[in-house]
Design a protein around this motif. Structure first.
Motif: not given
Length: 243
Positions: A93-106
Motif C-alpha cells: 500500500g502507498w498510504d497508511p489507510a490502504r496498508r491497513l485495508e490490505i492487512m485486513k484482507d484475508s
C-alpha cells in the motif's frame, strides 16, 4: 498496574495457542505479562515432540521441520499469519489507510508469500544447525519465551493503528506490565540457557525496536498482525544469533 494473577497465564495460553484452556477475557491487556510463559509452554511441547522424533532416529534436518510444524500447529500459525499480512500491507500500500485495508484482507499477496517462505527457510535452517550441534532443547524454549516478551512492549509503546481488531480489543498494557513480561522472560531464559541470554536480549531488543519504528512509519501504530510479525522477526533474529 494491577497485581498479576494466575489466571493471566490461562488467558495468555488461550490467546496465543490452540490449547483447550478455559480462560476469562476480562483483563487481556493486564494478562500480557504472561505472554512469554505461553511461549515457554509451547516451546517445551514442541521441543519434547522433536526430542521424541530424534530418539526414534529421525534425521536432524527432518526433526527441525517437525519442530516448526509443531509450533505452527499449536499456535494456530497466528504469528505466521501476522507476518504475511504485515508484509503485504507494509509494502503493498502507498498510504497508511490502504496498508491497513490490505492487512485486513484475508487474501495473501506476493509479499506475504515471500515473507513466509523466507521465515520458514531461515528458521528451519537455524533450528537444524542447533539440533545438529547438540545444544538445542533449552535454547529453543528460551527463544519461544523471549520472542513473545516483545509483544507487550509494542502494545504499550505504540498506539492502536485502527479502531477495531484483536489488538484494539485487548487494550494497551501499562509500562509495568510490559516490563514484567520482559523481566519474566529474562529470568526464565537465564534458568534455561544461562548468560547466553544476554546477547539474545540485546539482539531481541534491536529487532523489536526496528519493528516498532517500521510500524510507526508505515501505519502509525500497531495491530495484531504487527504483534505477530514482531514475534516472528524477533525469533528469527534470536535463532540466527544462536546458530
Amino acid at each position: 498496574m494491577s497485581a498479576p494473577q494466575f489466571k493471566d497465564v490461562a488467558t495468555a495460553l488461550a490467546l496465543l495457542t490452540r490449547f483447550p484452556v478455559k480462560a476469562e477475557f476480562d483483563r487481556t491487556a493486564q494478562a500480557s505479562w504472561a505472554y512469554p510463559f505461553a511461549g515457554t509452554v509451547l516451546g517445551t511441547c514442541a521441543a519434547l515432540m522433536t526430542a521424541i522424533a530424534m530418539w526414534l532416529g529421525v534425521d536432524p534436518m527432518l526433526a527441525a521441520g517437525i519442530y516448526l510444524a509443531a509450533t505452527a500447529f499449536m499456535s494456530g500459525a497466528m504469528h505466521e499469519d501476522g507476518l504475511a499480512d504485515t508484509a503485504d500491507g507494509f509494502w503493498g500500500g502507498w498510504d497508511p489507510a490502504r496498508r491497513l485495508e490490505i492487512m485486513k484482507d484475508s487474501a495473501i499477496g506476493a509479499y506475504g508469500v515471500i515473507a513466509l517462505i523466507l521465515s520458514l527457510i531461515t528458521r528451519w535452517a537455524a533450528v537444524w544447525l542447533l539440533i545438529d550441534g547438540g545444544w538445542w532443547f533449552f535454547p529453543l524454549i528460551a527463544i519461544e519465551t523471549l520472542s513473545r516478551s516483545a509483544m507487550p512492549a509494542l502494545m504499550h509503546a505504540l498506539p492502536n493503528a485502527r479502531d477495531t481488531g484483536l489488538s484494539q480489543s485487548q487494550g494497551r498494557p501499562d509500562m509495568a506490565t510490559a516490563a514484567l513480561a520482559i523481566a519474566g522472560a529474562s529470568v526464565l531464559s537465564l534458568l534455561l540457557i544461562g548468560l547466553t541470554t544476554i546477547p539474545l536480549l540485546i539482539f531481541g531488543a534491536l529487532a523489536a525496536t526496528g519493528m516498532a519504528v517500521l510500524a510507526k512509519t508505515k501505519i502509525g501504530g500497531q495491530t495484531g498482525d504487527v504483534l505477530g510479525a514482531t514475534q516472528q522477526i524477533t525469533a528469527i533474529v534470536l535463532l540466527m544469533v544462536l546458530a
